[in-house]
Structures are given as C-alpha cells and as structure tokens.
Design an enzyme around this catalytic site. Structure first.
Site, mmCIF file in Angstrom:
data_model
loop_
_atom_site.group_PDB
_atom_site.id
_atom_site.type_symbol
_atom_site.label_atom_id
_atom_site.label_comp_id
_atom_site.label_asym_id
_atom_site.label_seq_id
_atom_site.Cartn_x
_atom_site.Cartn_y
_atom_site.Cartn_z
ATOM 1 N N GLU A 56 0.822 -1.201 0.000
ATOM 2 C CA GLU A 56 0.000 0.000 0.000
ATOM 3 C C GLU A 56 0.862 1.260 0.000
ATOM 4 O OE1 GLU A 56 -2.353 -3.407 1.036
ATOM 5 O OE2 GLU A 56 -0.498 -2.632 1.951
ATOM 6 N N HIS A 66 -10.546 -6.337 8.905
ATOM 7 C CA HIS A 66 -11.201 -6.017 7.631
ATOM 8 C C HIS A 66 -12.489 -5.221 7.829
ATOM 9 C CE1 HIS A 66 -8.817 -9.699 6.995
ATOM 10 N NE2 HIS A 66 -8.614 -9.233 5.776
#
Length: 322
Positions: free
Chosen positions: A58, A125
């Site tokens: 990321e 998540h």
C-alpha cells in the site's frame, strides 16, 4: 432494472476513465480479477493499460500515485480494505495531504477505502478510518451512503485537485439499490442532506448508519416521535450549518457513527454544536458509536458491537425523558 451501490462505484470509475485520459486505476488484483469486491470488473478490457495491478504494498501504491499526480495524472487507488491503508499512512498524511501547502502543486489522487463492518469480517477487515484521516488538513474525506452519492461523489473526488479518501461502506455494496444512476453529475462535497424531516430529535449520521437511523425513525414514528435524519455525506469538510439549522428545529442532537467512541466524527459534531449552538439544545447532545473494543468476528457479536436501529431508538427515548 436496479443498480447497486457497488455497481454505481464501478460505473463512476468507467465514466472517469472514459471522460479523462489522465485517469487510471491502480490496486491489488483489480485488472483481470476485477478486485476483491469486483468493483473494477471488466474495466481492464474496456480500458486496456489503464486498470493496473499493483504489488502488495500500500505504501508503494500511494507513493507512486502521488508521483503520477504531480506529473498531471489523476490516479484512483483501490485499497482491498480500508484497514490496510495504515500501511500507507506516511504517504497519505505526510506527503499527499501536505504537498500543495508545501509546494503550490496540487496532488489530485483518489484513494478508495472499502470501509466498515460485515458479518464475520473481524478486526482486520472492518474498521472505519474516516475519523483518523479527517484529523489531517489537506485531505477530503467522503462517506457516501446512497447509490447517487456513491456515483456523484466518486466522480467529484476524481475531479478535485485535492487528495480524497473515498470511504465506501462494504455492507452497502449489494444491499443498497436505486432504480437508475443520476442523469446528471452533481458536485456537492461538503454539503449535508436532510434525508428525513422531523421536529423532535436531530439524528446526524453517515454511511451505513444512515439506514439504522432511518429504521429507528420509522419505528419511533409509530409512537408519535418525529425524527429528523441528517446525512453528513462528507466528514471533511463537514457541514455544521445544516446540523445547526436542524437542531434549531428540534432542540435535541444524537450523532450516530460506526467509528470508535474515542474522539471521532461524532465528537467533532457535538463539540461544534455545543460551541456554536448551545442555546438551541434542550438536552445534552449524545452519541452512539461502536463499542470500544476490536471488532468481533462472530456475526451476532458484530451486530451487538455496532450501533443498531434498536440502540438508536433506546437512546432517543432516554434523551426525550431527560
């Protein structure tokens, strides 16, 4: 034929790619596979060379997007989950957010964050990161709840010269639908909307909690309690004037968010209303957040962890009895 919230996001990206050759999409498994939630399904076929698979980094994804934006491109970066954006925190808050301030050169990147909880998703998540990023000047934070906003706000995000974090709620992907996409693109970031007028209590919410708030309002209406529901839509910038106008009508304020209770969007709204509109309040302003623990895996525990329509109803009854 109806269109889902997820399909609206896909169609907005397709329109952005179609309308502007400087737009491209970058993320993990988004090309042939179509992304973890299929939000880029078939886009690589329609726009070859512009829907690109990234390494599993990321930090690198956002860093390269910043560089591309400085050279005139308008990248859309897809995080598989909002939680993983923490790996790019330095790039987002120390580089993208500050670049225009430091140099006068705009940094037009859009980072899509699949945010919020889903049954069984667990603590890695399911996080709502909007409060964290809203702390930093230079970033625009969008939190769409409807199909129309998922489409319009994403197109506005790509058009803006500022870095935007687009917090799309995973629970809404295939559960929220509309008859069709908006016929015209309406740019209105930073403007809250009244989703339900009322006279007894103002409920301020955004993203998935809009639907819990509307369900609570429908339940309370059966008992003669009239709730006004304000959808913030974006949390940075934040539209406090619309909130104050509503509180002036109702005299009561409840803020509902899926974020954690320590600090956050709810706390900011209450602080500003208490500062600018204390004289409008007939009871202490209240907030409902998720519980102050990591997010549980079990679907029943997850439902108990987040604000629910029943919790909103209970809190409003307590407020009116004050």
């Amino acid at each position: 034929m109806s269109i889902t919230y997820l399909e609206a996001i896909r169609e907005a990206q397709a329109k952005a790619l179609r309308d502007n050759p400087k737009v491209y999409i970058y993320g993990q498994d988004i090309s042939t596979y179509g992304g973890a939630f299929k939000s880029t399904k078939n886009l690589a076929k329609e726009f070859p060379g512009r829907v690109l698979d990234s390494p599993i980094s990321e930090d690198a994804m956002v860093g390269s997007a910043i560089g591309a934006s400085l050279e005139g491109m308008r990248p859309i970066v897809e995080m598989q989950f909002a939680d993983f954006s923490a790996n790019a925190f330095n790039q987002i808050v120390n580089h993208a957010a500050t670049y225009f301030y430091r140099s006068g050169v705009p940094c037009p990147i859009t980072i899509r964050l699949p945010a919020g909880g889903n049954p069984g998703a667990g603590p890695f998540h399911s996080q709502s990161m909007e409060s964290l990023y809203a702390h930093f000047p230079g970033l625009v934070i969008m939190t769409p709840a409807t199909v129309e906003d998922a489409y319009n706000l994403l197109l506005e995000a790509v058009a803006l010269d500022d870095p935007v974090l687009f917090c799309e709620h995973k629970f809404l992907y295939n559960r929220v639908k509309a008859e069709h996409l908006p016929e015209e693109v309406s740019f209105s970031a930073g403007k809250a909307l009244c989703r339900r007028p009322g006279k007894d209590v103002t409920v301020v919410c955004y993203a998935a909690t809009l639907y819990d708030s509307l369900a609570a309002a429908a339940e309370l209406e059966k008992h003669g309690i009239d709730i006004e529901v304000i959808d913030l839509r974006t949390v940075r910038p934040i539209d406090i004037e619309t909130v104050l106008q509503s509180v002036a009508r109702t005299g009561h304020l409840l803020c509902v968010s899926e974020g954690w209770p320590w600090g956050g969007v709810n706390a900011e709204v209450i602080a500003r209303v208490a500062s600018k509109g204390f004289h409008l309040l007939d009871s202490p302003p209240e907030r409902l957040n998720c519980r102050d623990t990591p997010i549980p895996y079990h679907p029943d525990l997850w439902l108990a962890h987040r604000p629910s329509a029943a919790a909103v109803v209970k809190k409003i009854r307590q407020m009116l009895a004050w």
